[in-house]
Motif scaffolding. Sequence first.
Motif, PDB file in Angstrom:
ATOM      1  N   SER A 304     -23.924 -17.665 -88.793  1.00 49.67           N
ATOM      2  CA  SER A 304     -23.142 -17.502 -90.024  1.00 49.67           C
ATOM      3  C   SER A 304     -22.988 -16.025 -90.376  1.00 49.67           C
ATOM      4  O   SER A 304     -23.909 -15.219 -90.185  1.00 49.67           O
ATOM      5  N   THR A 305     -21.809 -15.681 -90.893  1.00 57.14           N
ATOM      6  CA  THR A 305     -21.556 -14.304 -91.346  1.00 57.14           C
ATOM      7  C   THR A 305     -21.924 -14.126 -92.811  1.00 57.14           C
ATOM      8  O   THR A 305     -21.969 -13.004 -93.303  1.00 57.14           O
ATOM      9  N   GLY A 306     -22.140 -15.247 -93.505  1.00 60.31           N
ATOM     10  CA  GLY A 306     -22.390 -15.174 -94.940  1.00 60.31           C
ATOM     11  C   GLY A 306     -21.129 -15.363 -95.765  1.00 60.31           C
ATOM     12  O   GLY A 306     -21.175 -15.401 -96.987  1.00 60.31           O
ATOM     13  N   PHE A 307     -19.987 -15.491 -95.074  1.00 58.33           N
ATOM     14  CA  PHE A 307     -18.696 -15.708 -95.744  1.00 58.33           C
ATOM     15  C   PHE A 307     -18.066 -16.963 -95.150  1.00 58.33           C
ATOM     16  O   PHE A 307     -17.730 -16.994 -93.961  1.00 58.33           O
ATOM     17  N   THR A 308     -17.910 -17.977 -95.985  1.00 63.02           N
ATOM     18  CA  THR A 308     -17.486 -19.306 -95.517  1.00 63.02           C
ATOM     19  C   THR A 308     -16.172 -19.272 -94.754  1.00 63.02           C
ATOM     20  O   THR A 308     -16.040 -19.882 -93.687  1.00 63.02           O
ATOM     21  N   SER A 309     -15.175 -18.561 -95.300  1.00 59.22           N
ATOM     22  CA  SER A 309     -13.860 -18.554 -94.649  1.00 59.22           C
ATOM     23  C   SER A 309     -13.914 -17.852 -93.296  1.00 59.22           C
ATOM     24  O   SER A 309     -13.255 -18.279 -92.344  1.00 59.22           O
ATOM     25  N   VAL A 310     -14.706 -16.789 -93.183  1.00 57.64           N
ATOM     26  CA  VAL A 310     -14.851 -16.084 -91.899  1.00 57.64           C
ATOM     27  C   VAL A 310     -15.564 -16.992 -90.892  1.00 57.64           C
ATOM     28  O   VAL A 310     -15.179 -17.064 -89.716  1.00 57.64           O
ATOM     29  N   ASP A 311     -16.590 -17.710 -91.364  1.00 57.86           N
ATOM     30  CA  ASP A 311     -17.292 -18.657 -90.494  1.00 57.86           C
ATOM     31  C   ASP A 311     -16.336 -19.727 -89.979  1.00 57.86           C
ATOM     32  O   ASP A 311     -16.398 -20.134 -88.804  1.00 57.86           O
ATOM     33  N   LYS A 339     -19.865  -4.958 -94.630  1.00 53.60           N
ATOM     34  CA  LYS A 339     -19.101  -3.707 -94.670  1.00 53.60           C
ATOM     35  C   LYS A 339     -17.620  -3.936 -94.422  1.00 53.60           C
ATOM     36  O   LYS A 339     -16.771  -3.292 -95.040  1.00 53.60           O
ATOM     37  N   LEU A 340     -17.306  -4.855 -93.498  1.00 47.90           N
ATOM     38  CA  LEU A 340     -15.901  -5.182 -93.233  1.00 47.90           C
ATOM     39  C   LEU A 340     -15.219  -5.722 -94.477  1.00 47.90           C
ATOM     40  O   LEU A 340     -14.105  -5.322 -94.831  1.00 47.90           O
ATOM     41  N   VAL A 341     -15.910  -6.629 -95.171  1.00 51.31           N
ATOM     42  CA  VAL A 341     -15.346  -7.249 -96.372  1.00 51.31           C
ATOM     43  C   VAL A 341     -15.190  -6.216 -97.488  1.00 51.31           C
ATOM     44  O   VAL A 341     -14.275  -6.312 -98.307  1.00 51.31           O
ATOM     45  N   SER A 342     -16.039  -5.210 -97.503  1.00 51.57           N
ATOM     46  CA  SER A 342     -15.908  -4.166 -98.530  1.00 51.57           C
ATOM     47  C   SER A 342     -14.669  -3.301 -98.290  1.00 51.57           C
ATOM     48  O   SER A 342     -14.154  -2.681 -99.217  1.00 51.57           O
TER      49      SER A 342
END
Length: 487
Positions: A304-311, A339-342
């Motif tokens: 998991s990346t920690g971000f549902t939509s990215v997962d 960092k990418l999401v930021s």
Amino acid sequence: MLSLISYTIKYTVFFVCSYLAYIQLNRFKLGAWDLLGLLSSVIVSVGLYYITLYVKLLVPPLMFLYCYALFWLRFKLPKVYSLNVFIISVGLTCFAHIISSCLIYPFSGFINGIKSEWLKVLTSQLVLGFLNLFFTNFIFVFKRFKRGVKDLQHSKLLEWLVYLGAVAAFGYMLSYAYDLGSSNFGTGILIFIIFFGLSLLLWWCKIFSTEKTYQIQKHNIEMLNLTLEANEENNSKLKQQNEELARIIHRDNKLLPAMIIAVKQLIESPDPKNLQDVLESINDMFNERSRIIENFKKKDAIPSTGFTSVDAINDYISQRAIFKGAGFEIEIKEGAVTKLVSVFTNLTDLNTLLCDLGENAVIAVKDVKNGKIKIVYDVFEDAPRICFYDNGPHFDPKVIAQMGKTQITTHKADGGSGIGLYTAFSILNKYSASLYIDETVNNGFTKRVIIAADGKNTTGVKTDRAEVIKISVNNNVIYDIDMKDAV
């Protein structure tokens, strides 16, 4: 003095008609502040009279400029939207003026019969002004225009109205050139042709830009639908697993007490047959639970990346790769996705990049024996990035030469249109991110595509192919940049 009054009335009526059309197109209401607009229009009309005496051909452009400035200062609408409505409102007024000038002829006998020159001129201007006001407001009788133009912002009708408004305005300018005599009429015709041609060019550019925007939006909707389908599929799987777990738990809640009683009875009076039955029941329970746990382990194979939509996107690419018979790996370095999401603050943009480049990787390996894909989220020189590895064929040199410049596809034979790569570069430009292609990777991969949120907004190629090196030099593309292999 009579001439001053006549021109002041004429110009003031033009400004009032344009102002009323602008207000009605935006469905605004008149207020006390609009009286200041009327007063300023009268003052400007007086100034235009003196300009008329010396440089009459400049009067229409100055009138248009004043109208746009007045509209924008008064209502402070977005400049592009305000410009479109301004062109429509001024075009309506010009068109109404042309019609009024033609229809005033039936009244010419009556007006010419007036002996007083003052009364004759004032009557002529007042009749013309009344007709101008009537025809400017007549269009708002129709239901389509009663609602204004805000709901037409993305329709073809608005584009046609803007275009026709510009043509009417240029026709109005042409009438001024005609009034100046034959020597200036030719100049007026030339000006009209130039402005008419420019309006056609700008209109075409606008349509082209609108179509591009529509295609990008359509593509983004498709990507969002894919994400939604992946999420729905994940939810369906989780629901199925939860139902299966609930069934086992429900069964075990009944079986465990029964087996406890059976074990107690066996302790008191051992019976090999009963002991075998209990052992088989325990084995069945253990095997079924092991199967469920194994399924969960398979599900958790994609970290998991920690971000549902990215997962969901990662899971979607994984499923697409498996469907094509390719291997799939994913590696997520700590803090990279955060960092990418930021940087990519709109997750839809980030997910679109993931979908587009992930799909390209899947298509690249579809005909490769033992095809494999790997996605790596990492950080290089404090810049978060996503690396897409595959062992498919290299990019066509023509694609490398044109990517980011035109809409070009890497898989035309599969129905590709190039909109994916075009959209990707639009997103990269939006966030000043970069795209690098590395054809010198190892570990069984032939290439990787890197999306780096490095703030450089550039494109780089690292390759050993002579034809790509030549293209890279000719197109000012960075060659042999240090990109550090993350594999």
